[in-house]
Structure formats: C-alpha cells, structure tokens
Design a protein around this motif. Structure first.
Motif, PDB file in Angstrom:
ATOM      1  N   LEU A   1       0.839  -1.197   0.000  1.00 66.17           N
ATOM      2  CA  LEU A   1       0.000   0.000   0.000  1.00 66.17           C
ATOM      3  C   LEU A   1       0.875   1.248   0.000  1.00 66.17           C
ATOM      4  N   VAL A   2       0.558   2.167  -0.900  1.00 66.14           N
ATOM      5  CA  VAL A   2       1.177   3.495  -0.933  1.00 66.14           C
ATOM      6  C   VAL A   2       0.074   4.518  -0.724  1.00 66.14           C
ATOM      7  N   MET A   3       0.255   5.416   0.227  1.00 67.42           N
ATOM      8  CA  MET A   3      -0.705   6.496   0.451  1.00 67.42           C
ATOM      9  C   MET A   3      -0.017   7.832   0.192  1.00 67.42           C
ATOM     10  N   THR A   4      -0.750   8.750  -0.441  1.00 69.01           N
ATOM     11  CA  THR A   4      -0.137  10.000  -0.901  1.00 69.01           C
ATOM     12  C   THR A   4      -0.860  11.219  -0.338  1.00 69.01           C
ATOM     13  N   PRO A   5      -0.815  11.437   0.969  1.00 68.93           N
ATOM     14  CA  PRO A   5      -1.546  12.570   1.558  1.00 68.93           C
ATOM     15  C   PRO A   5      -0.796  13.890   1.439  1.00 68.93           C
ATOM     16  N   HIS A   6      -1.535  14.969   1.209  1.00 71.75           N
ATOM     17  CA  HIS A   6      -0.964  16.288   1.447  1.00 71.75           C
ATOM     18  C   HIS A   6      -1.152  16.615   2.927  1.00 71.75           C
ATOM     19  N   GLU A   7      -0.763  17.817   3.337  1.00 74.48           N
ATOM     20  CA  GLU A   7      -0.747  18.156   4.764  1.00 74.48           C
ATOM     21  C   GLU A   7      -2.109  17.961   5.419  1.00 74.48           C
ATOM     22  N   GLY A   8      -3.169  18.423   4.770  1.00 78.67           N
ATOM     23  CA  GLY A   8      -4.496  18.306   5.354  1.00 78.67           C
ATOM     24  C   GLY A   8      -4.959  16.874   5.478  1.00 78.67           C
ATOM     25  N   GLU A   9      -4.735  16.073   4.446  1.00 74.43           N
ATOM     26  CA  GLU A   9      -5.140  14.662   4.478  1.00 74.43           C
ATOM     27  C   GLU A   9      -4.329  13.886   5.505  1.00 74.43           C
ATOM     28  N   PHE A  10      -3.049  14.234   5.626  1.00 75.26           N
ATOM     29  CA  PHE A  10      -2.218  13.586   6.644  1.00 75.26           C
ATOM     30  C   PHE A  10      -2.798  13.842   8.030  1.00 75.26           C
ATOM     31  N   ALA A  11      -3.191  15.087   8.292  1.00 74.43           N
ATOM     32  CA  ALA A  11      -3.736  15.439   9.606  1.00 74.43           C
ATOM     33  C   ALA A  11      -5.061  14.741   9.878  1.00 74.43           C
ATOM     34  N   ARG A  12      -5.835  14.462   8.835  1.00 72.44           N
ATOM     35  CA  ARG A  12      -7.105  13.770   9.033  1.00 72.44           C
ATOM     36  C   ARG A  12      -6.899  12.312   9.435  1.00 72.44           C
ATOM     37  N   LEU A  13      -5.908  11.671   8.840  1.00 76.46           N
ATOM     38  CA  LEU A  13      -5.698  10.247   9.090  1.00 76.46           C
ATOM     39  C   LEU A  13      -4.775   9.996  10.276  1.00 76.46           C
ATOM     40  N   PHE A  14      -3.843  10.913  10.512  1.00 82.51           N
ATOM     41  CA  PHE A  14      -2.854  10.747  11.593  1.00 82.51           C
ATOM     42  C   PHE A  14      -2.908  11.983  12.490  1.00 82.51           C
ATOM     43  N   ALA A  15      -4.068  12.240  13.069  1.00 82.21           N
ATOM     44  CA  ALA A  15      -4.279  13.486  13.810  1.00 82.21           C
ATOM     45  C   ALA A  15      -3.292  13.644  14.960  1.00 82.21           C
ATOM     46  N   ASP A  16      -3.039  12.567  15.703  1.00 84.90           N
ATOM     47  CA  ASP A  16      -2.148  12.688  16.859  1.00 84.90           C
ATOM     48  C   ASP A  16      -0.705  12.914  16.432  1.00 84.90           C
ATOM     49  N   ILE A  17      -0.299  12.304  15.320  1.00 76.75           N
ATOM     50  CA  ILE A  17       1.065  12.504  14.831  1.00 76.75           C
ATOM     51  C   ILE A  17       1.226  13.925  14.306  1.00 76.75           C
ATOM     52  N   ALA A  18       0.242  14.386  13.530  1.00 79.36           N
ATOM     53  CA  ALA A  18       0.321  15.731  12.959  1.00 79.36           C
ATOM     54  C   ALA A  18       0.334  16.801  14.044  1.00 79.36           C
ATOM     55  N   GLY A  19      -0.404  16.575  15.123  1.00 76.44           N
ATOM     56  CA  GLY A  19      -0.483  17.568  16.180  1.00 76.44           C
ATOM     57  C   GLY A  19       0.414  17.277  17.368  1.00 76.44           C
ATOM     58  N   GLY A  20       1.305  16.303  17.221  1.00 72.18           N
ATOM     59  CA  GLY A  20       2.153  15.879  18.330  1.00 72.18           C
ATOM     60  C   GLY A  20       3.433  16.676  18.460  1.00 72.18           C
ATOM     61  N   ALA A  21       4.337  16.124  19.234  1.00 72.29           N
ATOM     62  CA  ALA A  21       5.566  16.836  19.583  1.00 72.29           C
ATOM     63  C   ALA A  21       6.674  16.683  18.547  1.00 72.29           C
ATOM     64  N   VAL A  22       6.495  15.808  17.566  1.00 72.28           N
ATOM     65  CA  VAL A  22       7.547  15.594  16.562  1.00 72.28           C
ATOM     66  C   VAL A  22       7.501  16.718  15.539  1.00 72.28           C
ATOM     67  N   SER A  23       8.529  17.558  15.527  1.00 71.82           N
ATOM     68  CA  SER A  23       8.530  18.723  14.636  1.00 71.82           C
ATOM     69  C   SER A  23       9.013  18.393  13.237  1.00 71.82           C
ATOM     70  N   SER A  24       9.702  17.284  13.091  1.00 74.08           N
ATOM     71  CA  SER A  24      10.285  16.939  11.797  1.00 74.08           C
ATOM     72  C   SER A  24       9.267  16.263  10.889  1.00 74.08           C
ATOM     73  N   LYS A  25       9.119  16.765   9.685  1.00 72.35           N
ATOM     74  CA  LYS A  25       8.260  16.117   8.700  1.00 72.35           C
ATOM     75  C   LYS A  25       8.755  14.706   8.416  1.00 72.35           C
ATOM     76  N   LEU A  26      10.065  14.526   8.411  1.00 68.13           N
ATOM     77  CA  LEU A  26      10.653  13.204   8.214  1.00 68.13           C
ATOM     78  C   LEU A  26      10.229  12.262   9.333  1.00 68.13           C
ATOM     79  N   GLY A  27      10.296  12.736  10.567  1.00 64.71           N
ATOM     80  CA  GLY A  27       9.899  11.901  11.703  1.00 64.71           C
ATOM     81  C   GLY A  27       8.422  11.561  11.676  1.00 64.71           C
ATOM     82  N   ARG A  28       7.586  12.528  11.320  1.00 68.24           N
ATOM     83  CA  ARG A  28       6.145  12.279  11.260  1.00 68.24           C
ATOM     84  C   ARG A  28       5.804  11.259  10.173  1.00 68.24           C
ATOM     85  N   ALA A  29       6.454  11.400   9.018  1.00 69.89           N
ATOM     86  CA  ALA A  29       6.201  10.457   7.927  1.00 69.89           C
ATOM     87  C   ALA A  29       6.603   9.045   8.320  1.00 69.89           C
ATOM     88  N   ARG A  30       7.718   8.915   9.003  1.00 69.14           N
ATOM     89  CA  ARG A  30       8.169   7.581   9.434  1.00 69.14           C
ATOM     90  C   ARG A  30       7.192   6.967  10.436  1.00 69.14           C
TER      91      ARG A  30
END
Length: 509
Positions: free
Chosen positions: A376-405
């Motif tokens: 499975l490959v998922m291709t979210p932009h910022e808004g879609e990422f926040a909808r599916l991974f709300a806690d990760i998007a709004g969490g303490a990890v500031s790095s986009k790389l870290g959030r994606a991982r």
C-alpha cells in the motif's frame, strides 16, 4: 551512496569512527572543514575586502577559527566575533589558539555594507532556540543584507527537522561536510541554506556505511536499478495492468489523469473502473484507456478474477464515505482470494480514499497489516495527513521526516507526505526527501497524475518504496522542466523526456 542523509547524531558518529580509525584526528578534520569553507569564499569572492567570522564555543566555532586563520593569512581583512569560549583542550580550543585574529565579543557585533559574514556559531547541532546576542546578530546581518556563508548549516536551523529555532541566518551558500543533513532539504531550512556545497574532508564512505543511514535525498541513484525496462519479448500484460477508480459523472477527470499517467509510465494496460452512471462521460474521453463498470465490491472481485490487474488507484475524485471505505477494504483483502494474490501487487490510496478513514483509521491500518494484503502506498498532502494521523500531525515531533516515518510504521504503508519538500517513508524506517520540486506543480490535478505514476511503476514490478520515490522525482522533474503555464493535463505527455533519459541511464549501467 552520496545521496545518504545523516542526522546530526549520525554525523558525530561518522566523525568519531574516522578519528578512531586513525586516518585523521579531530583537529585534522576541523582544519579540513575550515579550509574547505575558506576555499569556497576565495572561489566566489576573490576580491573580498572584509569578512566577519562568527564563532560559537563548539566544533562549529572551531571550524570558524580555521576559516578566519586561512583568510587572514591570505591577506583578507578578517574580524572574528565570538560567543563563549571553547572548552580547554578541545579541538575548537586548538583551532582558536592557531588563529592569529583576536576575537571580539559577539554582543558588540557591528558590520558595514559590502562585508561578507561567515556563520560558524552553532551549525547542525543546535538544539534550543537562537536567542540573545546571537539573535541580535541575525537581525543586524539581515538588516544590512550582508551575504552569509554558513558552516554546516545556518545557525538557528535544526539539522534534524529544518525548522527555525527562534531566529536563523539566511545564507547565500552553505558548506557542509561528508553528507547533507535532513535540515538541508526540509523546509524552511532548505530556503535558508542557499546553494549547498558538499565538501570532502576525509570521512570514508565505508565508515558511513557502518552507520547504516536510513534517510536519503531522493534521486535516480536511489531507485534506478529497479526502474522497469521491458524486454524484447514483452507483451502488454507482462508490463502490468492498472485499474483506476472513477468518481461520478461530474467527477471523472481526476481518474482519467491518473490513468493517463499510469499508461505513460509504461504500464501495458490501464482500465478506468467507472460507476454505471458515469460510463458515457468516461467513454467520451478515453481512447487507449479501457473502461469497465464497477458499482460495488462484487464488480471489483469480478474484475480482479477475470483481468488480473497488478495495481489500483483509489481516491482521486471518488467521493468520501462508506462506499469508498468498502472499496478500499475490498482491495486490501484481494490478496486473500484464491488464485488472485499473485496478480495484485500494489495499491495507491489518495485524496478521498484517505479522508474516508478519518473517523476509522484503525480499520484501514488493521487491513493493511494483514500478511496477504498488497503493498500500500498512500499519498496525503498536509491536510489529508492530519485527518488520518491526527495525533502525529499535532504531536511533539517537529520533523516532517519523523512524522512520515511514524505514519508509515503505523499504517504499514509507504507514505508519500506531499509538499514542496515531499517525504517518502517506508514501514521499515527507510525514507527519502525530495528536493527537485517546483511551484508549478501546485495546480489542481497534479496529485492525481502522481498517483497514477506510482501505480504504473507498482504494476511493472517496482517495490513500493522505490516506485513511490521514482514517481515523486519524475513528477517533480517534469514540473521543473515545463515551468510556467503548467496545468495537470500537460503532465502525462510532458513526462516522456524524463522517462526517456531514465531508460537510457538504466540501459547504460
């Protein structure tokens, strides 16, 4: 490989391993780093009359003292401004002792128009916001519009995340060593680095390999060996078959863009799977792309059983809701069907397929974690990422790389976290940051083309991570080459030059 990225901690380990190997000591590495920066200044501005070198108390400052020594020895009017004092006995202290220019306190920093500034305050290792005298210096340099040469990374930019910590210099050129850091490529750091010069200071590739970096700058070197080239005996179904789901009568264009991109990528056959009420609309616009009715999950099962497609795209223009969730779960379960698992190699979920699970993300993640589920490959932009991974998007990890991982691990999927600094992350921690993007791609339908490209490469047998990386790079490269005036309809045909070059490069290996 030279497109490896090292975190600040991994870079420190590379230094340690190099010193432990005995080839060069710490002050030797520092001298080489400072000499590389000085050489870049001489190359770019051989007539420089005055250079202000800003030195911090650590190793970045030590590099700065070496720069100042090289410049002063060559007859350049050099002023050193220091904050703090290097630890006695450290390599930075040795470098400061070798510098003939007496440092002035940074708190008194002043400069004149036309001077050059060397930022050697903190580099990639900064872990707290830039403040006090350092922040004031940033303001002075910015107000005078002085050209800045940054050592390793502009001070104030995180080497891990590219985020600005308080205040940061805007460099015209950044000289870094051995390998780039994530902060060089992630925004806003990438914009603050200016041109990045990678200097060899004697850290061997073999020692870096021992660290086993898992982050890379996305480029053909990362995935070209897996790039598909058809054999002379290939027929269309050997090149893979992609199914693309269409929305209703007023929302069919996105699926056709994805389908055209999948076909242009080299997939031998592409079918648009359309609801019955949109069949006539799609038929009026399709020529080489096939068309088939798909009203429900039973239609999907029948299509898989009869035509054995290799990959699917679900989401662009499809609509949000229960029907989309059911289609997605049907596709993820396709590998559990007898005599079907070998034919479905990969799925691409974009747009509405992602948003449809915002209230039930665990249902999607549980299905994708099944051993028999297709890649499975998922291709979210910022808004879609926040909808599916709300806690990760709004969490303490500031790095986009870290959030994606984190998202990739949770979803057991390759995540293409879109943006000007797109990050592609795999569940095993491997990740790539794209750096060849262009603002011309910020146009409606561009993401649909990207989804089709990913599916096309999946259908031709590329592993999911490599397929996603290749699609992102080619998509961005095409946008950069086309330039102003680009619209999504231009993209499928405009992909051809980059594809031609990659096939030639792969054949030349």
């Amino acid at each position: 490989m030279s497109n490896e990225l090292l975190s600040p901690e991994e870079m420190s380990e590379a230094d340690r391993l190099t010193i432990a190997a005995g080839a060069i000591d710490g002050i030797g590495l520092m001298r080489r780093a400072g000499e590389a920066v000085a050489a870049e200044i001489f190359r770019r501005d051989p007539a420089a009359k005055r250079v202000h070198v800003l030195c911090g108390p650590g190793n970045n400052g030590g590099d700065g003292y070496v720069v100042a020594r090289c410049l002063a020895t060559a007859g350049v009017d050099t002023v050193v401004w220091a904050t703090g004092t290097p630890k006695p006995g450290s390599d930075a202290a040795l470098a400061a002792g070798e510098c003939p220019v007496k440092p002035r306190p940074l708190v008194n920093f002043a400069a004149e128009a036309g001077a050059v500034v060397v930022d050697a305050l903190y580099g990639a290792g900064l872990s707290k916001p830039l403040s006090g005298e350092a922040a004031r210096t940033v303001g002075v340099v910015t107000s005078l519009a002085l050209p800045v040469v940054a050592v390793d990374l502009p001070s104030g930019v995180s080497g891990d995340s590219g985020q600005v910590l308080g205040h940061a210099f805007r460099a015209g050129v950044t000289v870094t060593f051995a390998r780039k850091k994530p902060g060089h490529l992630l925004l806003p750091g990438r914009e603050l680095c200016g041109e990045i010069v990678l200097a060899d200071i004697g850290i061997a590739d073999g020692l870096i390999a021992r660290i086993r970096p898992q982050a890379f700058e996305n480029s053909p070197a990362l995935w070209l060996s897996a790039f598909p080239i058809p054999g002379v005996d290939t027929h269309k179904y050997k090149r893979g078959h992609v199914g693309v789901f269409s929305g209703g009568p007023s929302a069919t264009g996105a699926a056709r863009l994805a389908a055209l991109a999948a076909a242009r990528s080299g997939a031998g056959a592409v079918t648009v799977l359309s609801p019955a009420k949109a069949m006539q609309v799609n038929a009026a616009h399709l020529t080489s792309i096939m068309l088939r009715k798909a009203n429900d999950s039973a239609d999907i099962d029948a299509f898989i059983g009869e035509r054995r497609p290799s990959a699917f795209v679900l989401g662009p223009g499809f609509g949000v809701g229960e029907r989309t969730r059911n289609f997605a779960l049907t596709l993820l379960a396709a590998g559990q069907q007898r005599n079907v698992s070998a034919s479905v190699d990969g799925l691409v979920f974009d747009a509405d397929a992602i948003t449809s699970f915002r209230e039930k993300p665990d249902v999607l993640f549980e299905a994708s974690r099944q051993p028999s589920a297709p890649s499975l490959v998922m291709t979210p932009h910022e808004g879609e990422f926040a909808r599916l991974f709300a806690d990760i998007a709004g969490g303490a990890v500031s790095s986009k790389l870290g959030r994606a991982r984190m998202a990739a691990t949770r979803a057991n999927a390759v995540i293409v976290y879109k943006g000007a600094d797109t990050v592609i992350a795999a569940p095993d921690g491997k990740a790539a940051i794209n750096s060849n993007g262009a603002p011309w791609l910020a146009t409606a339908g561009s993401g649909d083309v990207l989804s089709g490209l990913v599916a096309g490469f999946l259908a031709q047998g590329m592993p999911a991570f490599e397929a996603a990386c290749a699609a992102v790079w080619i998509h961005a490269e095409t946008g950069s080459r086309f330039g102003p005036g680009l619209i999504a309809e231009d993209l499928p045909l405009a992909l051809a030059p980059a594809l031609h070059e990659l096939v030639a490069a792969r054949g030349a290996r």
